[in-house]
Design a protein around this motif. Structure first.
Motif, PDB file in Angstrom:
ATOM      1  N   VAL A  70      45.804   6.785  57.397  1.00  0.00           N
ATOM      2  CA  VAL A  70      46.828   5.872  57.911  1.00  0.00           C
ATOM      3  C   VAL A  70      46.350   4.429  57.841  1.00  0.00           C
ATOM      4  O   VAL A  70      47.129   3.518  57.558  1.00  0.00           O
ATOM      5  CB  VAL A  70      47.224   6.249  59.354  1.00  0.00           C
ATOM      6  CG1 VAL A  70      48.179   5.209  59.939  1.00  0.00           C
ATOM      7  CG2 VAL A  70      47.880   7.626  59.379  1.00  0.00           C
ATOM      8  N   ARG A  94      58.901   9.883  53.300  1.00  0.00           N
ATOM      9  CA  ARG A  94      58.073  10.832  54.037  1.00  0.00           C
ATOM     10  C   ARG A  94      56.617  10.393  53.903  1.00  0.00           C
ATOM     11  O   ARG A  94      56.028  10.525  52.826  1.00  0.00           O
ATOM     12  CB  ARG A  94      58.235  12.236  53.461  1.00  0.00           C
ATOM     13  CG  ARG A  94      59.665  12.749  53.457  1.00  0.00           C
ATOM     14  CD  ARG A  94      59.755  13.967  52.556  1.00  0.00           C
ATOM     15  NE  ARG A  94      61.104  14.519  52.589  1.00  0.00           N
ATOM     16  CZ  ARG A  94      61.362  15.798  52.845  1.00  0.00           C
ATOM     17  NH1 ARG A  94      60.391  16.644  53.084  1.00  0.00           N
ATOM     18  NH2 ARG A  94      62.611  16.231  52.858  1.00  0.00           N
ATOM     19  N   VAL A  96      52.890  10.884  54.180  1.00  0.00           N
ATOM     20  CA  VAL A  96      51.939  11.992  54.274  1.00  0.00           C
ATOM     21  C   VAL A  96      50.532  11.411  54.137  1.00  0.00           C
ATOM     22  O   VAL A  96      50.212  10.776  53.131  1.00  0.00           O
ATOM     23  CB  VAL A  96      52.191  13.045  53.171  1.00  0.00           C
ATOM     24  CG1 VAL A  96      51.142  14.155  53.232  1.00  0.00           C
ATOM     25  CG2 VAL A  96      53.595  13.617  53.304  1.00  0.00           C
ATOM     26  N   LEU A 100      46.204  13.062  58.773  1.00  0.00           N
ATOM     27  CA  LEU A 100      47.255  13.382  59.741  1.00  0.00           C
ATOM     28  C   LEU A 100      47.882  14.731  59.359  1.00  0.00           C
ATOM     29  O   LEU A 100      48.922  14.794  58.712  1.00  0.00           O
ATOM     30  CB  LEU A 100      48.309  12.274  59.751  1.00  0.00           C
ATOM     31  CG  LEU A 100      49.439  12.362  60.775  1.00  0.00           C
ATOM     32  CD1 LEU A 100      48.891  12.437  62.197  1.00  0.00           C
ATOM     33  CD2 LEU A 100      50.376  11.168  60.637  1.00  0.00           C
ATOM     34  N   THR A 102      49.667  16.885  60.774  1.00  0.00           N
ATOM     35  CA  THR A 102      51.068  17.144  61.120  1.00  0.00           C
ATOM     36  C   THR A 102      52.024  16.598  60.064  1.00  0.00           C
ATOM     37  O   THR A 102      53.199  16.978  60.035  1.00  0.00           O
ATOM     38  CB  THR A 102      51.433  16.512  62.481  1.00  0.00           C
ATOM     39  OG1 THR A 102      51.150  15.111  62.443  1.00  0.00           O
ATOM     40  CG2 THR A 102      50.650  17.158  63.609  1.00  0.00           C
ATOM     41  N   SER A 103      51.534  15.713  59.216  1.00  0.00           N
ATOM     42  CA  SER A 103      52.404  15.135  58.183  1.00  0.00           C
ATOM     43  C   SER A 103      52.425  15.980  56.912  1.00  0.00           C
ATOM     44  O   SER A 103      53.266  15.759  56.038  1.00  0.00           O
ATOM     45  CB  SER A 103      51.930  13.716  57.833  1.00  0.00           C
ATOM     46  OG  SER A 103      50.694  13.740  57.126  1.00  0.00           O
ATOM     47  N   TRP A 104      51.525  16.932  56.793  1.00  0.00           N
ATOM     48  CA  TRP A 104      51.384  17.637  55.521  1.00  0.00           C
ATOM     49  C   TRP A 104      52.629  18.401  55.113  1.00  0.00           C
ATOM     50  O   TRP A 104      52.966  18.456  53.934  1.00  0.00           O
ATOM     51  CB  TRP A 104      50.178  18.592  55.577  1.00  0.00           C
ATOM     52  CG  TRP A 104      48.868  17.874  55.724  1.00  0.00           C
ATOM     53  CD1 TRP A 104      48.662  16.515  55.749  1.00  0.00           C
ATOM     54  CD2 TRP A 104      47.580  18.472  55.879  1.00  0.00           C
ATOM     55  NE1 TRP A 104      47.329  16.228  55.914  1.00  0.00           N
ATOM     56  CE2 TRP A 104      46.633  17.406  55.999  1.00  0.00           C
ATOM     57  CE3 TRP A 104      47.134  19.791  55.945  1.00  0.00           C
ATOM     58  CZ2 TRP A 104      45.274  17.637  56.163  1.00  0.00           C
ATOM     59  CZ3 TRP A 104      45.779  20.031  56.113  1.00  0.00           C
ATOM     60  CH2 TRP A 104      44.854  18.963  56.212  1.00  0.00           C
ATOM     61  N   MET A 106      55.516  17.545  55.496  1.00  0.00           N
ATOM     62  CA  MET A 106      56.521  16.606  55.008  1.00  0.00           C
ATOM     63  C   MET A 106      56.473  16.470  53.484  1.00  0.00           C
ATOM     64  O   MET A 106      57.385  15.924  52.875  1.00  0.00           O
ATOM     65  CB  MET A 106      56.323  15.222  55.643  1.00  0.00           C
ATOM     66  CG  MET A 106      56.266  15.222  57.154  1.00  0.00           C
ATOM     67  SD  MET A 106      57.861  15.481  57.910  1.00  0.00           S
ATOM     68  CE  MET A 106      58.611  13.895  57.592  1.00  0.00           C
ATOM     69  N   GLU A 120      59.203  15.603  62.097  1.00  0.00           N
ATOM     70  CA  GLU A 120      59.444  14.177  61.830  1.00  0.00           C
ATOM     71  C   GLU A 120      59.174  13.353  63.071  1.00  0.00           C
ATOM     72  O   GLU A 120      58.541  12.290  63.008  1.00  0.00           O
ATOM     73  CB  GLU A 120      60.896  13.959  61.381  1.00  0.00           C
ATOM     74  CG  GLU A 120      61.121  14.083  59.895  1.00  0.00           C
ATOM     75  CD  GLU A 120      62.521  13.621  59.496  1.00  0.00           C
ATOM     76  OE1 GLU A 120      62.956  12.550  59.983  1.00  0.00           O
ATOM     77  OE2 GLU A 120      63.178  14.326  58.721  1.00  0.00           O
ATOM     78  N   ASN A 123      55.433  13.400  63.870  1.00  0.00           N
ATOM     79  CA  ASN A 123      54.725  12.606  62.865  1.00  0.00           C
ATOM     80  C   ASN A 123      54.913  11.110  63.113  1.00  0.00           C
ATOM     81  O   ASN A 123      53.968  10.322  63.000  1.00  0.00           O
ATOM     82  CB  ASN A 123      55.244  12.974  61.476  1.00  0.00           C
ATOM     83  CG  ASN A 123      54.313  12.511  60.370  1.00  0.00           C
ATOM     84  OD1 ASN A 123      53.116  12.691  60.456  1.00  0.00           O
ATOM     85  ND2 ASN A 123      54.881  11.925  59.341  1.00  0.00           N
ATOM     86  N   LEU A 127      51.930   8.558  63.831  1.00  0.00           N
ATOM     87  CA  LEU A 127      51.755   7.408  62.932  1.00  0.00           C
ATOM     88  C   LEU A 127      51.612   6.117  63.733  1.00  0.00           C
ATOM     89  O   LEU A 127      50.750   5.285  63.447  1.00  0.00           O
ATOM     90  CB  LEU A 127      52.950   7.289  61.982  1.00  0.00           C
ATOM     91  CG  LEU A 127      52.853   7.971  60.622  1.00  0.00           C
ATOM     92  CD1 LEU A 127      54.170   7.833  59.882  1.00  0.00           C
ATOM     93  CD2 LEU A 127      51.716   7.401  59.793  1.00  0.00           C
TER      94      LEU A 127
END
Length: 203
Positions: A70, A94, A96, A100, A102-104, A106, A120, A123, A127
Motif C-alpha cells: 500500500v 479494485r 489489490v 493486504l 483481504t484485497s486478494w 478482488m 469491498e 478492504n 486501505l
C-alpha cells in the motif's frame, strides 16, 4: 477487466525488478495476465506521480490496480489520500496489494455479490488504515533525519549530500537537447525534483 500493475521504486533498476517478479508471480498463481505496467520514481508523499495518473486515465470500470505494498501507492497526507481515493472510487478500480490479503479476492470475480460487497468494505477500511500508517512512518523517518542533521550541524559534522556532478551534467545536456522529463527520468533514474532543480539553473 484488466490487471494494471503499478511500481514506484526508490531505485528503478533494483527495486522495480524485485517487485515486478513478485507481482508477476501473484498474477500467474491466479491465472491472471498483467495487461500493462506503470513504473516511476517519485515520492509517494505527493500526488504528482505521472505514471499513477496515466494508469488512472487508461483504466476502465472495475480494472485491477495491482501493487506490491500500500505504501507504494500512497504516503500521502489525508486530503491528498482522499483525493486519490476519490479517483479510484470513481473508476471502481479494485486495489489489490500483496501486503493486504483481504484485497486478494478482488483480483477475481469469483465471489457472490454479497460477499464481494463485504470484502469491498473491509478492504476500503484497511486501505485507509495502511495509508495512514505509511504516512506516519514517512513523517517519523523525516523527523529523525532532521534531528540527526541538526545534531551533526551543531557538531560541525554535517556537509549535506554530495552532488552527482556527472549525472547532473548529463541531465542538463538532455534538457538543452529538448528531451522530455519522462525520457530523462528513464535514462538516469533521477527524480523529477532533481530535473526541476537543474532546469531552474538553466533558466
Amino acid at each position: 477487466m484488466f490487471v494494471r500493475a503499478y511500481l514506484r521504486a526508490s531505485n528503478l533498476e533494483q527495486d522495480a525488478r524485485r517487485a515486478k517478479g513478485q507481482l508477476q508471480a501473484f498474477a500467474s498463481e491466479r491465472g491472471l495476465k498483467i495487461a500493462a505496467w506503470y513504473v516511476e520514481k517519485e515520492s509517494g508523499a505527493k500526488l504528482s506521480c505521472p505514471e499513477l495518473f496515466r494508469l488512472l486515465a487508461d483504466a476502465s470500470y472495475e480494472d485491477v490496480l495491482l501493487v506490491e505494498q500500500v505504501d507504494r501507492l500512497s504516503r500521502l497526507t489525508v486530503p491528498d489520500w482522499e483525493r486519490l481515493k476519490g479517483e479510484l472510487m470513481t473508476r471502481r478500480l479494485r486495489v489489490v496489494a500483496l501486503d493486504l490479503p483481504t484485497s486478494w479476492m478482488m483480483a477475481t470475480n469469483t465471489a457472490d455479490e454479497f460477499t464481494g460487497r463485504i470484502f469491498e468494505a473491509i478492504n476500503a477500511m484497511l486501505l485507509d488504515m495502511l495509508a495512514a500508517v505509511a504516512r506516519k512512518e514517512y513523517e517519523e523517518r523525516w523527523r529523525r533525519q532532521a534531528e540527526g542533521q541538526a545534531r551533526a550541524k551543531a557538531e560541525g559534522r554535517y556537509k549535506g549530500r554530495p552532488e552527482n556532478t556527472e549525472r547532473n551534467i548529463g541531465i542538463a545536456s538532455m534538457l538543452a537537447a529538448g528531451r522530455s522529463w519522462t525520457a530523462i527520468q528513464q535514462a538516469t533514474g533521477c527524480s523529477r525534483t532533481t530535473i526541476a532543480k537543474i532546469a531552474k539553473r538553466q533558466a
